[in-house]
Design a protein around this motif. Structure first.
Motif: not given
Length: 449
Positions: A17-43
């Motif tokens: 994520l540009d500055t560090a590696v994060e574990p457990g990241v959820a990306l929501e994608v709509t219409g070819g674009r990232i609409t949300a980034v949620r970190t700390g999602t263990g599952t």
């Protein structure tokens, strides 16, 4: 490049994520674009597509000549120089048609997707039929490249290239007639017929100062500036070019470009290898970018460009695979640092994060796509995942950041590539082009038979 409007979720085991590696990241994608980034999602969230490994922003190959891929394994035989290599390249170029070029480029761009590349800058100068006769569609060759990229699932910036002369004051030779429109005005007229589409941008290029007369440089630059299109130029790749420019104009190629309005933040110089201190200052002050192509530059014995000094002067760095001696943007990033270590005998000229940005965000910007190359809300949903369990990458889960990707991984470690939210490479296999090695073999063989 259209994508369905439904929202899908990708769960990334690890993500840069540009500055560090994060574990457990959820990306929501709509219409070819990232609409949300949620970190700390263990599952993984229910229904998410799971990407095991380390996910990076999609890589940008800022400088490609697709047909040079047919030279791999042949031009490495024996000795020679850039100029003897060029004669072999011309022989392959003479055999290409719109159909054979489409088949070759489709396979080459699929190879790029397998290497984690989501966008390519195609420096395109092979415009006409042998002898220089235009095709019925004067952009048949460029359209073949645009269609090839669509079928391979990658974005393309077609850098349509002005190529008028064989040298200072010299008409094109027999091979170069295919490249030339006669003059820059005719180039601009033909180039203006090209249309952008979802996956394709149209940019411009000056092949080199030896290939576009000085009094026509402003025509090419003006065309790009009027359209806010990317403008690229081969610059000082060879000392012979510098010597010839000095003899013809009494100034370096960089100064000649500056004097005719070619330099600026929308322009990228490719190679920028043999520069004076004044050249470096001109490029930096104008915000002109630099595209380094280390695997080609060492394959052709071009030399090591002053990338550190250029960046310090203000020239953004990006990377390309150029002649495709290999197609591996991680290797290009690594090579830029390692070349500088050999030249200076010191280490650590760039962080791994800076090298990764050159291979992604800064490359996308040079191709006219500043909204790509990051994993953040609003960005293009273009990303790639490298395995962390191969013989090259196995070890502790990355804690420092991008080091595992840049200094250990290769294109062979890419497991997934997503472009505009669509899975183009899944589990190491291309989803659109079946059997990419066989497609490459057939396309290349057709040009050597």
């Amino acid at each position: 490049m259209t994508s369905p409007q439904r929202t899908r979720t990708y769960w990334l085991e690890h993500a840069w994520l540009d500055t560090a590696v994060e574990p457990g990241v959820a990306l929501e994608v709509t219409g070819g674009r990232i609409t949300a980034v949620r970190t700390g999602t263990g599952t993984p969230p229910p229904g998410a597509e799971i990407l095991r490994g380390l996910t990076l922003p999609g890589l940008a190959n800022a400088h490609s000549h697709a047909f040079h891929r047919a030279l791999r394994g042949t031009v490495q035989v024996g000795s020679g120089t850039f100029w003897t290599w060029r004669e072999v390249m011309y022989a392959v170029a003479d055999r290409l048609t719109p159909d054979t070029y489409h088949r070759l480029a489709r396979a080459v761009y699929a190879e790029m997707a397998l290497a984690g590349i989501t966008a390519v800058g195609e420096f395109h100068y092979l415009h006409h039929a042998p002898g220089g006769t235009p095709y019925a569609d004067p952009n048949a060759m460029g359209e073949a490249l645009i269609e090839a990229a669509a079928e391979a699932g990658v974005r393309i910036t077609l850098l349509d290239t002005a190529y008028v002369s064989s040298g200072f004051g010299k008409a094109p030779d027999a091979h170069q007639l295919r490249f030339s429109d006669g003059d820059a005005d005719a180039w601009a007229e033909r180039c203006s017929l090209l249309k952008e589409r979802d996956h394709a941008r149209i940019g411009a290029a000056v092949h080199s100062v030896r290939a576009v007369p000085a009094d026509q440089l402003a025509t090419v630059a003006g065309w790009a500036q009027e359209r806010r299109a990317p403008l690229h130029v081969h610059l000082s790749e060879q000392t012979a070019e510098n010597d010839a420019c000095l003899a013809a104009h009494g100034r370096t190629p960089t100064r000649l470009l500056a004097d005719h309005g070619v330099l600026g933040p929308g322009t990228t110089g490719v190679h920028n290898t043999h520069l004076t201190d004044e050249d470096i200052a001109l490029l930096g002050r104008s915000g002109t970018g630099t595209c380094m192509c280390p695997t080609t530059e060492r394959d052709l014995a071009d030399g090591i460009g002053p990338a550190v000094a250029l960046q310090a002067a203000g020239s953004p760095l990006c990377l390309g695979s150029d002649s495709h001696a290999v197609i591996d943007l991680l290797e290009e990033a690594r090579a830029m640092e390692l070349n500088e270590r050999l030249r200076t005998r010191t280490r650590g000229h760039w962080t791994a994060a800076a090298l990764l940005r050159a291979a992604s965000a800064d490359g996308h910007a040079a191709l006219g796509n500043p909204d790509a190359g990051t994993l953040e809300t609003g960005a293009a949903a273009d990303f790639t995942t490298i395995a962390l369990d191969s013989v090259r990458t196995a070890g502790p889960v990355p804690r420092l950041g991008a080091e595992t990707a840049v200094f250990a991984a290769t294109a062979a470690d890419v497991r997934h590539t997503v472009v505009a939210g669509r899975h183009v490479v899944r589990d190491g296999a291309h989803t659109l082009v079946p059997d990419v090695p066989q497609a490459l073999a057939r396309a290349v063989a057709a040009l050597h038979s």
